[in-house]
Scaffold this active site. Structure first.
Site, PDB file in Angstrom:
ATOM      1  N   VAL A   1      10.636  13.934   7.184  1.00 11.37           N
ATOM      2  CA  VAL A   1      10.806  13.781   5.728  1.00 11.37           C
ATOM      3  C   VAL A   1       9.760  14.595   4.972  1.00 11.37           C
ATOM      4  CG1 VAL A   1      10.800  12.117   3.826  1.00 11.37           C
ATOM      5  CG2 VAL A   1      11.866  11.507   6.002  1.00 11.37           C
ATOM      6  N   GLY A   2       8.501  14.518   5.426  1.00 11.17           N
ATOM      7  CA  GLY A   2       7.436  15.260   4.752  1.00 11.17           C
ATOM      8  C   GLY A   2       7.685  16.763   4.818  1.00 11.17           C
TER       9      GLY A   2
ATOM     10  N   GLU B   1     -14.801  14.316   9.693  1.00 14.45           N
ATOM     11  CA  GLU B   1     -14.488  13.054   9.037  1.00 14.45           C
ATOM     12  C   GLU B   1     -14.118  12.038  10.118  1.00 14.45           C
ATOM     13  OE1 GLU B   1     -10.862  12.895   6.656  1.00 14.45           O
ATOM     14  OE2 GLU B   1     -12.067  12.043   5.047  1.00 14.45           O
TER      15      GLU B   1
ATOM     16  N   CYS C   1     -11.706   8.551   1.896  1.00 17.66           N
ATOM     17  CA  CYS C   1     -12.010   9.981   1.845  1.00 17.66           C
ATOM     18  C   CYS C   1     -13.328  10.234   1.121  1.00 17.66           C
ATOM     19  CB  CYS C   1     -10.884  10.709   1.141  1.00 17.66           C
ATOM     20  SG  CYS C   1     -10.473   9.957  -0.450  1.00 17.66           S
TER      21      CYS C   1
ATOM     22  N   GLY D   1       6.161  12.202   8.768  1.00 16.31           N
ATOM     23  CA  GLY D   1       5.685  13.417   8.121  1.00 16.31           C
ATOM     24  C   GLY D   1       6.400  14.652   8.622  1.00 16.31           C
TER      25      GLY D   1
ATOM     26  N   GLU E   1      -5.177  16.489  -2.132  1.00 18.01           N
ATOM     27  CA  GLU E   1      -6.364  15.624  -2.096  1.00 18.01           C
ATOM     28  C   GLU E   1      -6.644  15.340  -0.629  1.00 18.01           C
ATOM     29  OE1 GLU E   1      -8.092  15.058  -4.587  1.00 18.01           O
ATOM     30  OE2 GLU E   1      -6.807  15.080  -6.348  1.00 18.01           O
TER      31      GLU E   1
ATOM     32  N   LYS F   1       7.236  10.166  -0.484  1.00 17.36           N
ATOM     33  CA  LYS F   1       7.226   9.852   0.940  1.00 17.36           C
ATOM     34  C   LYS F   1       5.906   9.172   1.280  1.00 17.36           C
ATOM     35  CE  LYS F   1       5.677  11.153   4.718  1.00 17.36           C
ATOM     36  NZ  LYS F   1       5.500   9.903   5.462  1.00 17.36           N
TER      37      LYS F   1
ATOM     38  N   GLY G   1       9.489   7.745   5.846  1.00 17.52           N
ATOM     39  CA  GLY G   1       9.883   8.407   7.094  1.00 17.52           C
ATOM     40  C   GLY G   1       8.681   9.119   7.669  1.00 17.52           C
TER      41      GLY G   1
HETATM   42  P1  NAD Z   1      -2.175  12.427   7.284  1.00 16.17           P
HETATM   43  O1  NAD Z   1      -2.530  13.750   6.759  1.00 16.17           O
HETATM   44  O2  NAD Z   1      -1.949  12.262   8.727  1.00 16.17           O
HETATM   45  O3  NAD Z   1      -0.855  11.887   6.575  1.00 16.17           O
HETATM   46  C1  NAD Z   1      -0.731  11.807   5.176  1.00 16.17           C
HETATM   47  C2  NAD Z   1       0.743  11.804   4.815  1.00 16.17           C
HETATM   48  O4  NAD Z   1       1.298  13.078   5.177  1.00 16.17           O
HETATM   49  C3  NAD Z   1       1.563  10.763   5.567  1.00 16.17           C
HETATM   50  O5  NAD Z   1       2.561  10.255   4.707  1.00 16.17           O
HETATM   51  C4  NAD Z   1       2.179  11.575   6.696  1.00 16.17           C
HETATM   52  O6  NAD Z   1       3.376  11.014   7.198  1.00 16.17           O
HETATM   53  C5  NAD Z   1       2.444  12.899   5.988  1.00 16.17           C
HETATM   54  N1  NAD Z   1       2.598  14.055   6.887  1.00 16.17           N
HETATM   55  C6  NAD Z   1       2.152  14.190   8.163  1.00 16.17           C
HETATM   56  N2  NAD Z   1       2.516  15.386   8.657  1.00 16.17           N
HETATM   57  C7  NAD Z   1       3.208  16.031   7.679  1.00 16.17           C
HETATM   58  C8  NAD Z   1       3.833  17.313   7.580  1.00 16.17           C
HETATM   59  N3  NAD Z   1       3.824  18.164   8.589  1.00 16.17           N
HETATM   60  N4  NAD Z   1       4.419  17.641   6.411  1.00 16.17           N
HETATM   61  C9  NAD Z   1       4.411  16.804   5.369  1.00 16.17           C
HETATM   62  N5  NAD Z   1       3.858  15.569   5.404  1.00 16.17           N
HETATM   63  C10 NAD Z   1       3.248  15.189   6.544  1.00 16.17           C
HETATM   64  O7  NAD Z   1      -3.323  11.458   6.768  1.00 16.17           O
HETATM   65  P2  NAD Z   1      -3.488   9.903   7.015  1.00 16.17           P
HETATM   66  O8  NAD Z   1      -3.969   9.716   8.427  1.00 16.17           O
HETATM   67  O9  NAD Z   1      -2.270   9.174   6.579  1.00 16.17           O
HETATM   68  O10 NAD Z   1      -4.669   9.567   5.986  1.00 16.17           O
HETATM   69  C11 NAD Z   1      -6.008   9.797   6.269  1.00 16.17           C
HETATM   70  C12 NAD Z   1      -6.472  11.111   5.681  1.00 16.17           C
HETATM   71  O11 NAD Z   1      -6.216  11.138   4.284  1.00 16.17           O
HETATM   72  C13 NAD Z   1      -7.963  11.323   5.805  1.00 16.17           C
HETATM   73  O12 NAD Z   1      -8.233  12.616   6.251  1.00 16.17           O
HETATM   74  C14 NAD Z   1      -8.485  11.133   4.397  1.00 16.17           C
HETATM   75  O13 NAD Z   1      -9.665  11.794   4.101  1.00 16.17           O
HETATM   76  C15 NAD Z   1      -7.351  11.595   3.581  1.00 16.17           C
HETATM   77  N6  NAD Z   1      -7.433  10.996   2.240  1.00 16.17           N
HETATM   78  C16 NAD Z   1      -7.768  11.786   1.166  1.00 16.17           C
HETATM   79  C17 NAD Z   1      -7.887  11.229  -0.092  1.00 16.17           C
HETATM   80  C18 NAD Z   1      -8.264  12.054  -1.291  1.00 16.17           C
HETATM   81  O14 NAD Z   1      -7.974  11.634  -2.401  1.00 16.17           O
HETATM   82  N7  NAD Z   1      -8.867  13.197  -1.143  1.00 16.17           N
HETATM   83  C19 NAD Z   1      -7.651   9.885  -0.277  1.00 16.17           C
HETATM   84  C20 NAD Z   1      -7.307   9.109   0.834  1.00 16.17           C
HETATM   85  C21 NAD Z   1      -7.176   9.701   2.082  1.00 16.17           C
END
Ligand code: NAD
Length: 473
Positions: A205-206, A378, A278, A202, A244, A169, A200
């Site tokens: 689908v997530g 962050e 990140c 989060g 991550e 996803k 889709g």
């Molecule tokens: P996010 O957590 O909002 O979303 C990440 C993914 O999770 C998306 O596909 C989203 O649709 C999905 N998601 C959202 N709610 C969900 C739920 N309830 N259940 C399951 N899935 C769900 O993050 P973002 O805004 O897309 O990305 C930025 C964040 O990602 C930052 O905090 C950054 O630090 C982190 N990041 C971490 C790494 C790492 O390797 N540690 C790398 C890149 C980004």
């Protein structure tokens, strides 16, 4: 205008059951450039069922067969590299040099995992027992928007190398990049159902993937808040999880550092991926006695950094991915000022001359205390904090005083001293006088930056479970 109205289930491009349409916006122009039809929970269940059907046969494939598959996937993604690069610049706004790296990184991770698998032994001995490393089952792979293709390919490579099948996803904001990658991976001709891609939301689908009993493993990259939700949801069926998450990485500039090297390094570490990284080094720890000197060099260097049109080769900071992210960065800058930090570069608003697009001024604060919001949270944009320290012990204390622990940087002219400091930092990776990436080394966070590791053998084993056989021949 790109219309994306298919998801990928059971080896075929199919129309989703979900019917929500989501606009794809070029963040440099704010123009709508595409529309994606989003999958829903029913689509997620269909994808999980396909992956479950494919698992028994796929888990029994041999190592050589899977290495060959990964190499075919690598070649297929390489063949689409130019198209992927265009999508990355258009849909995400990565500056061209970064965009080129991101496009080639997506295929590189497939090749790297093929090499890891080639050298990996699934059977070993422990005393009188034979230990066999077995694939976990169906893996749910959930990825963010800030390196879409790289995360899809990296997680999928490790899952398939282990013999797991997968439901992916990706972020809904990266649908054009996902379409290019899906078409490439389809060309590699893997058995139907081995991987499925359902773009889709989060919350639908997530959430379905995180709770479904047929998912054995979740590998998630994203925010710490969502990572915690996934961990709670996954607990009901005791899924294995790799998380991550976010970071607030320190860049420790030791008092013997050559600032002509330290300042460019700090800026590259802080502003990488337009600050939407990140691992960005966002807390720059500088010796109090040399603070004024560092600030001066920093202000001079930031003046030469261009934030703007990602297609201009002089640009090193592109737009924030969307309006929400831009507003979040603006709010953080405002909070920094309100809490008493001093701007030495940048500030609120768009860079001079930018009328449209989610562009941010490269911003550096000094006089930051480690308990200020801008040093704790962050920001995910090009906003850096300089924090003064008294002595090396104080620097280490400040560096570790954070809920995060993903990455850290140490800069010094004495490598032995720098290594001694690095050994005291609570972070999954510490880079000494370098920004180099090592794909064979584990990647992941201490503390609230995550659970588990990706890349190399550690990343492969995250999709395996050891089974001990006693008394067998
Ligand atoms: P996010 O957590 O909002 O979303 C990440 C993914 O999770 C998306 O596909 C989203 O649709 C999905 N998601 C959202 N709610 C969900 C739920 N309830 N259940 C399951 N899935 C769900 O993050 P973002 O805004 O897309 O990305 C930025 C964040 O990602 C930052 O905090 C950054 O630090 C982190 N990041 C971490 C790494 C790492 O390797 N540690 C790398 C890149 C980004």
């Amino acid at each position: 205008m790109q219309i994306i109205d298919k998801i990928y289930i059971d080896g075929a491009f199919v129309t989703p059951h979900g019917d929500e349409l989501f606009d794809l916006v070029n963040p440099s122009t704010e123009q709508v450039i595409g529309r994606v039809r989003l999958a829903d929970a029913e689509d997620a269940r269909a994808a999980i069922a396909a992956a479950k059907r494919a698992f028994p046969a796929f888990s029994r494939t041999g190592k050589a067969e899977r290495v060959a598959m990964l190499r075919r996937m690598h070649a297929a993604v390489v063949a689409k590299e130019d198209e992927l690069f265009e999508a990355i610049v258009e849909e995400y706004g990565a500056p061209v040099s970064r965009g080129r790296w991101m496009a080639s990184h997506a295929s590189d991770v497939l090749l790297q995992m093929a090499n890891t698998l080639e050298n990996y032994s699934f059977v070993r001995r422990a005393g009188s027992a034979e230990v066999v490393m077995q694939p976990l089952g169906v893996a749910g792979l959930i990825t963010p928007w800030n390196s879409n293709a790289g995360f899809i390919c990296g997680k999928l490579a490790a899952a398939l190398a282990a013999g797991c099948t997968a439901v992916i996803k990706p972020s809904e904001m990266s649908a054009i990049q996902t379409r290019v990658i899906t078409e490439a991976l389809h060309e590699a001709g893997l058995p139907a159902g081995v991987f499925n891609i359902v773009t889709g939301r989060g919350e639908t689908v997530g959430a379905e993937i995180s709770s479904h009993p047929d998912i054995a493993k979740i590998s998630f990259t994203g925010s710490t808040a969502v990572g915690k939700t996934i961990l709670r949801t996954a607990a009901d069926t005791l899924k294995r999880v790799t998380l991550e998450l976010g970071g607030k990485s320190p860049m420790i500039v030791l008092d013997d550092a050559n600032f002509d090297e330290a300042v460019p390094l700090a800026l590259q570490a802080g502003f990488m991926n337009s600050g939407q990284a990140c691992i960005a080094g966002t807390r720059i720890l500088v010796p109090q006695a040399r603070l004024a000197e560092f600030e001066q060099k920093m202000a001079d260097a930031v003046a030469d950094i261009q934030s703007g049109d990602p297609r201009d080769p002089h640009t090193s900071i592109g737009p924030m991915v969307n309006q929400k992210q831009w507003e979040r960065v603006q709010r953080c800058i405002r909070i920094g000022v309100d809490e008493g930090a001093r701007l030495i570069a940048g500030g609120e608003g768009r860079p001079d001359g930018a009328k449209a697009g989610w562009f941010v001024r490269p911003t550096v604060f000094s006089d930051v205390r480690n308990d200020m919001t801008i040093a704790r949270e962050e920001i995910f944009g090009p906003v850096l904090s300089i924090i003064a320290y008294r002595d090396t012990e104080d620097a280490i204390r400040i560096a570790n005083d954070t809920p995060y622990g993903l990455q850290a940087y140490v800069c010094s002219s004495d490598a032995t001293r720098a290594s001694a400091v690095a050994s005291q930092i609570e972070a999954g990776r510490v880079l000494v006088n370098t920004l180099a990436h090592e794909p064979a080394a584990p990647f992941g966070g201490f503390k609230q930056s995550g659970i588990g590791r990706e890349y190399g053998t550690f990343g492969l084993e995250a999709f395996l479970e050891p089974k001990s056989l006693l008394g067998s021949v």
